[in-house]
Design a protein around this motif. Sequence first.
Motif, PDB file in Angstrom:
ATOM      1  N   ASP A   1      -4.052  12.250   3.369  1.00 18.25           N
ATOM      2  CA  ASP A   1      -4.791  12.000   4.605  1.00 18.25           C
ATOM      3  C   ASP A   1      -4.550  10.593   5.130  1.00 18.25           C
ATOM      4  N   TYR A   2      -4.490   9.620   4.206  1.00 22.57           N
ATOM      5  CA  TYR A   2      -4.262   8.233   4.621  1.00 22.57           C
ATOM      6  C   TYR A   2      -2.872   8.064   5.234  1.00 22.57           C
TER       7      TYR A   2
ATOM      8  N   PHE B   1      -2.094   6.906   9.038  1.00 24.07           N
ATOM      9  CA  PHE B   1      -1.214   5.768   9.295  1.00 24.07           C
ATOM     10  C   PHE B   1      -0.075   6.156  10.236  1.00 24.07           C
TER      11      PHE B   1
END
Length: 118
Positions: free
Chosen positions: A2-3, A7
């Motif tokens: 998810d990160y 990003f």
Amino acid sequence: MDYLWAFIIGGTICLLGQILMDFFKIPVPYIMVTFVTSGVILTALGLYEPIIKLGGAGASVPLPGFGYALAKGVIKEVSEKGFLGAFTGGTVATAGGIAAAVFFGYVMAVIFTPKTKP
């Protein structure tokens, strides 16, 4: 994962804005209005919802995300209150963000002495 998607999506939006500023010399206010408007248009077309689901905060925090919140608020209020919701929905949905921007802008103006550029 998810990160990483947050990003990539958020970085792509910022990269697009930077390219518009550096290579095309488009003034920042025009880019800001374009990003918010594109968020509204993409939401109305049903194209921004999948981007929000994939990118999370990477898509909802930048300016197109504000346009998304405005459009979703209008859609919700129109379905609940009819035509009048078209005028109130965007403000109701984004009131927290608007209030925070005004409050923190005021605090920064009090802390730091604003100066006009010569």
